[in-house]
Motif scaffolding. Structure first.
Motif, PDB file in Angstrom:
ATOM      1  N   LEU A 237       0.729  -1.164  -0.203  1.00 56.24           N
ATOM      2  CA  LEU A 237       0.014  -0.073  -0.035  1.00 56.24           C
ATOM      3  C   LEU A 237       0.852   1.371   0.072  1.00 56.24           C
ATOM      4  N   THR A 238       1.937   1.193   0.539  1.00 49.64           N
ATOM      5  CA  THR A 238       2.930   2.389   0.646  1.00 49.64           C
ATOM      6  C   THR A 238       3.224   2.761  -0.585  1.00 49.64           C
ATOM      7  N   TYR A 239       3.561   1.834  -1.548  1.00 51.21           N
ATOM      8  CA  TYR A 239       4.018   2.050  -2.825  1.00 51.21           C
ATOM      9  C   TYR A 239       2.904   2.919  -3.582  1.00 51.21           C
ATOM     10  N   ILE A 240       1.730   2.163  -3.441  1.00 47.15           N
ATOM     11  CA  ILE A 240       0.620   2.794  -4.209  1.00 47.15           C
ATOM     12  C   ILE A 240       0.395   4.096  -3.820  1.00 47.15           C
TER      13      ILE A 240
ATOM     14  N   ASN B 159      -2.470   3.165 -11.954  1.00 48.31           N
ATOM     15  CA  ASN B 159      -2.190   3.108 -13.628  1.00 48.31           C
ATOM     16  C   ASN B 159      -0.834   3.407 -13.573  1.00 48.31           C
ATOM     17  N   LYS B 160      -0.111   4.229 -12.933  1.00 45.64           N
ATOM     18  CA  LYS B 160       1.273   4.448 -13.122  1.00 45.64           C
ATOM     19  C   LYS B 160       2.183   3.224 -12.913  1.00 45.64           C
ATOM     20  N   LEU B 161       1.858   2.332 -12.022  1.00 41.22           N
ATOM     21  CA  LEU B 161       2.410   1.306 -11.694  1.00 41.22           C
ATOM     22  C   LEU B 161       2.174   0.153 -12.421  1.00 41.22           C
ATOM     23  N   GLY B 162       1.452   0.365 -13.405  1.00 42.33           N
ATOM     24  CA  GLY B 162       0.840  -0.991 -14.301  1.00 42.33           C
ATOM     25  C   GLY B 162      -0.141  -1.830 -13.691  1.00 42.33           C
ATOM     26  N   PHE B 163      -0.892  -1.524 -12.823  1.00 42.79           N
ATOM     27  CA  PHE B 163      -1.900  -2.551 -12.088  1.00 42.79           C
ATOM     28  C   PHE B 163      -2.932  -2.479 -13.023  1.00 42.79           C
ATOM     29  N   THR B 164      -3.571  -3.615 -13.012  1.00 46.40           N
ATOM     30  CA  THR B 164      -5.067  -4.023 -13.350  1.00 46.40           C
ATOM     31  C   THR B 164      -5.900  -4.215 -11.924  1.00 46.40           C
ATOM     32  N   TYR B 165      -7.002  -3.327 -11.961  1.00 39.65           N
ATOM     33  CA  TYR B 165      -7.971  -3.340 -10.725  1.00 39.65           C
ATOM     34  C   TYR B 165      -9.423  -3.091 -11.108  1.00 39.65           C
ATOM     35  N   GLU B 166     -10.258  -3.333  -9.954  1.00 38.03           N
ATOM     36  CA  GLU B 166     -11.659  -3.011 -10.079  1.00 38.03           C
ATOM     37  C   GLU B 166     -11.920  -1.775  -9.437  1.00 38.03           C
TER      38      GLU B 166
END
Length: 464
Positions: A236-239, A455-462
């Motif tokens: 979470l800290t990175y996000i 988005n910056k870190l390249g995640f897909t998510y709901e």
């Protein structure tokens, strides 16, 4: 002669009948028992439905953050010992206070308190946080609830704690989403929450390196030198750091720091469940179960993935490995099994029977079950977690105290840790709510800055 006798007997019968008080009840007729009487049905054992039990657990756990909050600040105390309530009474925990902000929202929605009461409490807490010591925007691990001054967690840990700050920011983001369409005063509080998060200088905590560092001290600078590398509780800290508009980190910091340049990926399995990621210091069976909770109280792990892992599957497998270890019970501790499981950091039993603390996990199993482990894993292992929760309730005479279920339980030693920690009670009420309604996941994930960071870190998510 016989007629005279009959007349006399009839007269006596009439006299007796007339003299009887009409208010007397009729005589009781006693039936002759049968030769094989049926035994009386035994009293039914007390039962409670899943929904009733979830309601009870949330409402009782809520009391930690309401009835036993630090008096001056309204924030979450580090601990609460019912037998010695003055212990660390003014020690506010930063991460636990973030969990407390989220618990207040649940209290409003579940009608444990009114909205007016809840918003007043949030105002008190957030106003205190605004005035408390901060270090490049980051709060310390512990704060004096009476003064707002830092309380050193250790000699060198007397400044900013970036991980605790992230857990607090998670709560502030949820508060902002919850209040942003409310009254004028609620909107003002939402804006203050946003302001406090925006002021955290995440990039300062990189030392211009491609990693985040846990601590900074005004006296010892970065001497603790603890990098945030996965896998553990610090995702979470990175996000949130990547979500910052003014003090954000780049993806290179995430890749080299959290993901250790790809070395976070693991091919290890336990009991047939792939770990998928390298658990720091616990690569065989996974770490304590709070690693599956703290970063995911607001961050929705459903369909959350990046180039390194599917984090929903990471957490499900982590929970199932922990469960299966307790069922197999290789050390033979009394009580472990399908209905009693869960190893995580909590109060523990020292060898002399006194109260201690340990990060329980397979590989560091002291015969102590931590109720928060199974309860907070409810979204990942609903059937297994509910079985454990019913067992805790069946033992409520010894396990259910004034602020929810106590922090540790050992049938092996006939021992209960009659104590509470904010960072254990918080995940229980929050993850139950996420299982039931997704409330905190929805509030956190609707934040546009959070989405930008993902988005910056390249995640897909709901998204909600």
């Amino acid at each position: 002669m016989s007629n005279i006798k009959l007349n006399i007997l009839f007269l006596i019968f009439i006299l007796v009948s007339c003299s009887k008080d009409s208010s007397e009840p009729d005589p009781v007729v006693v039936e002759t028992p049968t030769e094989n009487p049926q035994p009386e049905a035994p009293e039914e054992e007390e039962t409670i439905s899943n929904e009733e039990l979830l309601n009870l657990t949330q409402e009782e756990t809520f009391k930690y953050f309401w009835d036993y909050a630090q008096e001056d600040s309204g924030c979450a105390p580090e601990r609460y010992l019912p037998g010695n309530p003055s212990t660390d009474a003014n020690v506010v925990t930063t991460g636990g206070t973030g969990f407390g902000l989220m618990a207040i929202i649940i209290g409003i929605e579940r009608q444990f308190i009114s909205r007016a009461e809840g918003v007043a409490k949030l105002q008190k807490m957030i106003s205190f946080l605004e005035s408390a010591d901060r270090f490049y925007g980051a709060w310390p691990h512990w704060i004096d609830g009476s003064t707002g001054n830092v309380i050193p967690f250790s000699t060198q840990d007397n400044g900013g704690d970036l991980v605790e700050t992230a857990f607090l920011a998670q709560g502030l983001i949820c508060v902002s989403s919850y209040l942003k369409t409310g009254s004028d005063s609620e909107i003002a509080l939402a804006n203050l929450s946003d302001k406090l998060v925006a002021e955290i200088e995440w990039n300062w905590y990189t030392q211009n390196q491609n990693t985040l560092y846990w601590h900074w001290s005004p006296d010892y600078n970065f001497d603790m030198n603890l990098q945030l590398k996965g896998y553990n509780e610090t995702l979470l800290t990175y996000i949130i750091a990547a979500s910052s508009a003014d003090f954000g980190i780049e993806k290179a910091v995430f890749d080299a720091g959290w993901a250790d340049n790809g070395n976070i990926i693991s091919s290890n399995s336990a009991y047939g469940f792939p770990l998928l990621v390298k658990h720091q210091g616990a690569e065989q069976y996974g770490g304590p179960l709070f690693w599956a909770h703290y970063s995911y109280l607001g961050l929705n792990p459903h369909n959350l993935s990046d180039q390194y892992a599917d984090y929903w599957q990471v957490n499900v497998n982590h929970s199932l490995i922990n469960y299966t270890y307790c069922v197999e019970n290789p050390l033979g501790f009394t009580g472990y099994g399908e209905n009693l499981w869960g190893l995580t950091a909590s109060y523990s039993r020292n060898d002399d029977g006194s109260l201690g603390y340990s990060a329980h996990r397979p590989g560091n199993d002291r015969g102590v079950i931590s109720p928060t482990a199974a309860i907070s894993s409810l979204p990942y292992t609903p059937e297994e977690s509910l079985k454990a929760l019913h067992t805790f309730y069946e033992n409520k005479d010894i396990l259910l105290g004034p602020a929810g279920f106590y922090d540790g339980y050992s049938p092996q030693y006939d021992w209960v840790a009659k104590a509470y920690l904010a960072i254990d009670q918080g995940p229980e009420i929050i993850m139950i709510e996420n299982y039931r309604s997704g409330l905190l996941w929805n509030l956190f994930m609707q934040n546009k800055n959070v989405q930008n960071g993902l988005n910056k870190l390249g995640f897909t998510y709901e998204t909600p």
